[in-house]
Design a protein around this motif. Sequence first.
Motif, PDB file in Angstrom:
ATOM      1  N   LEU A 114      61.919  67.368  14.225  1.00 36.87           N
ATOM      2  CA  LEU A 114      62.203  67.408  15.657  1.00 36.87           C
ATOM      3  C   LEU A 114      62.889  66.127  16.121  1.00 36.87           C
ATOM      4  CD1 LEU A 114      60.292  69.916  17.004  1.00 36.87           C
ATOM      5  CD2 LEU A 114      60.422  68.186  18.775  1.00 36.87           C
ATOM      6  N   ILE A 115      62.451  64.965  15.608  1.00 32.78           N
ATOM      7  CA  ILE A 115      63.076  63.687  15.970  1.00 32.78           C
ATOM      8  C   ILE A 115      64.527  63.677  15.514  1.00 32.78           C
ATOM      9  CG2 ILE A 115      63.074  61.221  15.419  1.00 32.78           C
ATOM     10  CD1 ILE A 115      60.011  61.374  15.468  1.00 32.78           C
ATOM     11  N   ARG A 118      66.611  65.934  17.826  1.00 32.39           N
ATOM     12  CA  ARG A 118      66.858  65.376  19.157  1.00 32.39           C
ATOM     13  C   ARG A 118      67.810  64.186  19.105  1.00 32.39           C
ATOM     14  NH1 ARG A 118      61.169  65.995  22.455  1.00 32.39           N
ATOM     15  NH2 ARG A 118      61.199  68.272  22.399  1.00 32.39           N
ATOM     16  N   GLU A 119      67.748  63.382  18.021  1.00 38.73           N
ATOM     17  CA  GLU A 119      68.702  62.273  17.887  1.00 38.73           C
ATOM     18  C   GLU A 119      70.107  62.815  17.675  1.00 38.73           C
ATOM     19  OE1 GLU A 119      67.164  59.923  14.692  1.00 38.73           O
ATOM     20  OE2 GLU A 119      65.865  58.742  16.006  1.00 38.73           O
ATOM     21  N   GLU A 121      71.317  65.652  18.812  1.00 44.70           N
ATOM     22  CA  GLU A 121      71.790  66.224  20.079  1.00 44.70           C
ATOM     23  C   GLU A 121      71.968  65.167  21.167  1.00 44.70           C
ATOM     24  OE1 GLU A 121      68.921  69.206  21.037  1.00 44.70           O
ATOM     25  OE2 GLU A 121      69.697  70.616  19.546  1.00 44.70           O
ATOM     26  N   VAL A 123      69.554  63.778  22.908  1.00 49.33           N
ATOM     27  CA  VAL A 123      68.507  63.973  23.913  1.00 49.33           C
ATOM     28  C   VAL A 123      67.415  62.937  23.661  1.00 49.33           C
ATOM     29  CG1 VAL A 123      66.854  65.648  24.827  1.00 49.33           C
ATOM     30  CG2 VAL A 123      69.030  66.435  23.915  1.00 49.33           C
ATOM     31  N   LEU A 125      63.828  61.320  22.943  1.00 47.37           N
ATOM     32  CA  LEU A 125      62.738  61.888  22.131  1.00 47.37           C
ATOM     33  C   LEU A 125      61.653  62.488  23.010  1.00 47.37           C
ATOM     34  CD1 LEU A 125      62.393  59.146  19.387  1.00 47.37           C
ATOM     35  CD2 LEU A 125      63.652  61.290  19.291  1.00 47.37           C
ATOM     36  N   TYR A 130      57.525  64.612  30.890  1.00 46.09           N
ATOM     37  CA  TYR A 130      56.888  65.309  29.764  1.00 46.09           C
ATOM     38  C   TYR A 130      55.790  66.233  30.279  1.00 46.09           C
ATOM     39  CZ  TYR A 130      54.591  66.034  25.287  1.00 46.09           C
ATOM     40  OH  TYR A 130      54.043  66.598  24.174  1.00 46.09           O
TER      41      TYR A 130
END
Length: 144
Positions: A114-115, A118-119, A121, A123, A125, A130
């Motif tokens: 997931l990290i 997101r990096e 894209e 976006v 983290l 949240y």
Amino acid sequence: MLSRFSRFGLALPRTLSAPPARFVSQTKPSSATGSAAVTELHRREESSDHGEVSPYVKNPEYHGFSDDPVEDEWNMKVGFFFGVSVALVIGGTYLHYLPEAGMRSWARREAEQLILLREKEGVPLIGENYYDTNKIILPSSEDK
């Protein structure tokens, strides 16, 4: 004389070396006999010893599986083979391949994926919102 199964470590009762069978009549004694009749199928062998001899005297390397020394040794070897070797090997293999409790390594791999996603894209983290701000209950200023 060994039974044909004793070489495989199976302890079977020996019918040839069994003591002679004795039967006591369960019928009521007649006036002629006066007591319960005892019938011996075989002539009783006269023995000079008084009682049983300890298995340790007959077999100094007695393991407790059988009175016969050869059968006792085979039963001991088979028992320890299955009880120790097979149980440790199969049991250890089973425990090694059990799924992980709590799935911690799976959760870490999933978080790393997931990290990276997101990096890639661009976006952040963790977003600044949240948690849903409408569901957060803050204490009032009067409570302080």
